[in-house]
Write an enzyme that holds these catalytic residues in place. Structure first.
Site, PDB file in Angstrom:
ATOM      1  N   ASP A 284      76.168 -25.504  36.604  1.00  0.00           N
ATOM      2  CA  ASP A 284      75.275 -25.538  35.451  1.00  0.00           C
ATOM      3  C   ASP A 284      74.453 -26.823  35.564  1.00  0.00           C
ATOM      4  O   ASP A 284      74.670 -27.644  36.455  1.00  0.00           O
ATOM      5  CB  ASP A 284      76.057 -25.432  34.136  1.00  0.00           C
ATOM      6  CG  ASP A 284      75.161 -24.872  33.032  1.00  0.00           C
ATOM      7  OD1 ASP A 284      73.925 -24.933  33.167  1.00  0.00           O
ATOM      8  OD2 ASP A 284      75.684 -24.376  32.018  1.00  0.00           O
TER       9      ASP A 284
HETATM   10  C1  NOJ Z   1      72.250 -24.832  30.845  1.00  0.00           C
HETATM   11  C2  NOJ Z   1      72.898 -23.588  30.337  1.00  0.00           C
HETATM   12  O1  NOJ Z   1      74.249 -23.847  30.015  1.00  0.00           O
HETATM   13  C3  NOJ Z   1      72.853 -22.430  31.305  1.00  0.00           C
HETATM   14  O2  NOJ Z   1      73.349 -21.292  30.666  1.00  0.00           O
HETATM   15  C4  NOJ Z   1      71.463 -22.226  31.799  1.00  0.00           C
HETATM   16  O3  NOJ Z   1      71.419 -21.119  32.669  1.00  0.00           O
HETATM   17  C5  NOJ Z   1      71.002 -23.487  32.506  1.00  0.00           C
HETATM   18  N1  NOJ Z   1      71.018 -24.591  31.564  1.00  0.00           N
HETATM   19  C6  NOJ Z   1      69.606 -23.349  33.094  1.00  0.00           C
HETATM   20  O4  NOJ Z   1      68.666 -23.330  32.096  1.00  0.00           O
END
Ligand code: NOJ
Length: 736
Positions: A284
């Site tokens: 993430d």
């Molecule tokens: C953080 C989020 O937790 C995740 O779900 C997302 O895909 C990513 N950022 C990218 O935006």
């Protein structure tokens, strides 16, 4: 040398083109050939992902020169690139790199790209799996036409805590239902392959147990038993994998002391080795670098080491890999075989997408989807999904709107807000595409006098003056959350609807002589006990996307008879969170008015509205379930039959739900658990017989050793239209 490499690459393109007709192709030869040409730095580059300059969801490193790094082969993927022009610029640079390995473009396409559908929790309330598959398909079609190869969806986190803001992205609290939704969403995004360029890679996220954050605080630690992990949180991920999901994203949280980013058991041992996952794992946003903040790694270099060892193949935005992996290998701390494995997985997806044949193959389709498209073929699906997502909680003869209704007051700014109807995570959705509730009602009821009143003001959180309400035949008031109140980093301690909104409903009822219909908007279960007695009808309308106003008007007017069911429990108090229907039984199960039982001193344990609950304008009668034997052996097919009758005056759809209880197990089992459902359409007076077939696998669970087993013994079967309105039968499962 350069020429030699291009010859090899060109011949690789030719080889892959030969294969481009069949579905599941084995690209290992091509992948290995490319791999054999790569320097260590280029390999690590494939494991590095940067963000374009929008939609940041974490810290941004500002001094990167993306274009140069791409040219140098130091970037494998970009996220948040939302236009073909921009994607082409980046891809052009990749084509100037030594090996011309194409970039992969990823984006959060969560509930639509341009045609925005209801938020995922709303769609889940429809219990219409085929329609969910369809909306994912459309999202993929539109996203791929914008040059997007990969969505960071579906979010398959089980979420039992309404304080956690990301409930809105999920299919709710139930594991079994989560599995069904995970499957259709993955299949919808990915189709049978990507050859026709209108399907994209899906990503099962967030691995794992992100929804179990302590006290509902986003990013907070997760402390659960291994058994709960296997029983409750992992099965939807396994279902996504079985449906062929291309990628996984690990989560921000730690699980029992180990951050997911460095969780070797989850990523390498379970996912890749035991489950045999052949795709790749992306981190993430910044989660690899965060290992030091967790207090699990001493610095960013150790973060990179632990995460790579644990099986995370691509680093989203932390730069930990690109800055440290080469040195870690030189120091002998990391085996290059692990890097090769990660790069192989990433390159395989690029081959499968056809990017080695034509790096611009997705980018060439933008002309298919200009803004006209948003007015075209997919609005009908968005409208249907919107109507099916609405859950009717209460209706005291207020709905559907009678023909005699002439003067309608529409109250509350959410009725006029285009922006909020898009909901959080709305990709390229634009407010101007949205039909508001006010517009939808005006179109649906051209002969009515419909006036709009603000009623309250979000900015100053104040109630506003209302005109004399005595002349109205109906008041429709929208209350709840603005779209930025649920989503990532949107946890709340208090999930009560704003006091002023609730006061407004009370004022409207007390100062008028007509029914008051409350539309509850939001991305999570909300508490609204104070306004409840004053609303003659209450509908949960989530954020329904571009067709919100038409979908809501369809339900209010009865053009669509509401059929949605709650995929999450609605509590009576914030303090009941986490709350979910499939709790354990305890040694002192709750009973009304009893002392010394599981519960609270100052409040009930009962929810405001149970999982699976939702009314219709008509009534249904569901019979006692019948089974054909009292005992079955492990190989049997257990047939459960019920009849459903529409006893009311409107055509409608009932979602018949099947639950089971394993009466006694080697570890305790929940009070009930969902194991089937069926949407049944019925004309007035029509009766249908429904049959569910269960096998012993449906009766199994993870035992104390976390092995999946089905144990012989007594089982109860329950059928009904809500988890708190069920009829039962029982049987014994015998060992052969
Ligand atoms: C953080 C989020 O937790 C995740 O779900 C997302 O895909 C990513 N950022 C990218 O935006």
């Amino acid at each position: 040398m350069k020429r030699y490499i291009s010859v090899i690459i060109l011949s690789l393109f030719a080889v892959s083109a030969l294969y481009s007709q069949s579905r599941k192709k084995d690209y290992s030869l091509q992948v290995d050939s490319v791999l054999s040409l790569m320097t260590l730095e280029e390999k690590i580059g494939q494991m590095n992902q940067y963000s374009n300059d929008r939609q940041n969801t974490g810290p941004v490193i500002n001094n990167q020169d993306h274009l140069r790094e791409i040219r140098e082969g130091r970037v494998g993927s970009m996220l948040n690139v939302t236009s073909v022009t921009r994607a082409n610029q980046y891809q052009d640079e990749a084509m100037k790199s030594r090996l011309r390995i194409p970039l992969l473009f990823g984006l959060d396409v969560i509930h639509g790209m341009k045609t925005i559908f209801p938020i995922p929790l709303g769609e889940a309330a429809s219990f219409d799996l085929e329609l969910m598959r369809k909306t994912a398909e459309i999202a993929a079609e539109e996203a791929s036409a914008h040059g997007v190869h990969w969505t960071f969806a579906p979010n398959v986190d089980v979420s039992r805590d309404a304080r956690w803001g990301r409930v809105m992205e999920t299919s709710g609290e139930d594991t079994w239902y989560g599995k069904q939704v995970a499957k259709v969403r993955v299949e919808g995004f990915q189709g049978n392959g990507y050859e026709n360029r209108n399907r994209i890679l899906a990503c099962a996220k967030h691995f794992a147990a992100y929804g179990a954050a302590v006290a509902g605080k986003d990013y907070a630690e997760v402390d659960i038993s291994e058994n709960t992990l296997h029983q409750v949180y992992l099965p939807p991920f396994k279902a996504a994998l079985d449906a062929g999901v291309a990628t996984f994203m690990h989560s921000f949280n730690e699980i029992n002391g180990i951050p997911a980013a460095a969780h070797k058991y989850l990523q390498r041992d379970l996912l890749k080795d035991t489950w045999g996952f052949g795709g790749f794992v992306v981190s993430d946003w910044g989660s690899v670098g965060d290992l030091a903040k967790h207090g699990y790694a001493k610095d960013i270099k150790e973060s990179a080491l632990l995460s790579a060892l644990a099986g995370c193949d691509m680093d989203m935005c932390s730069e930990s890999y690109i800055k440290n992996l080469e040195q870690l290998i030189k120091e002998g701390l990391l085996d290059v075989a692990l890097i090769d494995d990660a790069v192989r997985r990433i390159l395989t997806k690029k081959f499968e997408l056809g990017l080695f044949d034509d790096p611009y193959c997705f980018n060439r389709r933008e002309h298919e989807l200009d803004d006209k498209n948003i007015n075209g073929k997919y609005r009908d699906i968005a409208r249907e999904m919107g109507a099916k997502s609405i859950v009717l909680l209460k209706n005291e003869a207020a709905l559907p709107i009678a023909n005699s209704v002439k003067n309608i007051a529409v109250v509350g700014p959410l009725n006029k807000s285009q922006w909020d109807m898009l909901g959080n995570w709305s990709a390229l959705g634009k407010p101007e595409y949205v039909i508001t509730v006010l517009d939808g009602l005006k179109k649906a009821l051209p002969k009515a006098n419909i006036s709009y009143h603000e009623g309250y003001n979000f900015r100053n959180n104040e109630l506003l003056e209302m005109p004399d309400l005595k002349n109205y035949d109906l008041i429709i008031v929208a209350v709840g959350e603005k779209s930025m109140e649920s989503g990532e980093a949107k946890s709340k301690v208090d999930i009560n609807i704003n006091k002023n909104h609730q006061q407004l409903v009370k004022n409207l009822k007390e100062n008028s002589d007509c029914p008051v219909v409350a539309l509850v908007m939001g991305g999570r279960p909300l508490v609204f006990k104070d306004m409840e007695p004053y609303a003659d009808a209450i509908l949960i309308t989530w954020w329904l996307g571009v067709e919100a106003g038409n979908s809501i008007a369809d339900v209010l007017t009865g053009k669509y008879n509401p059929s949605g069911k709650l995929p999450v429990t609605y509590p009576q108090h914030s303090g009941q969170c986490p709350i979910y229907y499939n709790t354990k039984r305890t040694g002192r199960p709750w009973r009304p008015k009893a002392q010394w039982v599981t519960g609270y001193m100052d409040a009930t344990v009962l929810p405001a509205y149970a999982f699976g609950y939702g009314l219709s304008y008509t009534q249904f009668e569901i019979s006692e379930p019948t089974i054909d034997k009292n005992a079955y052996d492990m190989d049997s097919k257990i047939s459960v039959k019920v009849t459903v009758k529409n006893t009311g005056k409107y055509k409608g759809c009932e979602t018949v739900q099947l639950y089971l209880q394993d009466v006694a197990g080697s570890i305790t089992r929940p009070v009930i658990e969902l194991c089937g459902f069926r949407r049944v359409d019925l004309e007035p007076n029509e009766t249908k017989e429904i049959e569910f077939i269960l096998t012993s696998g449906d009766l199994g669970f993870f035992n104390a050793k976390n092995e999946f087993v089905t144990e012989p013994g007594d089982f109860k079967i329950f059928v009904g239209n809500s988890s708190d309105n069920l009829k039962s039968t029982q049987f014994e499962l015998i060992k052969k």
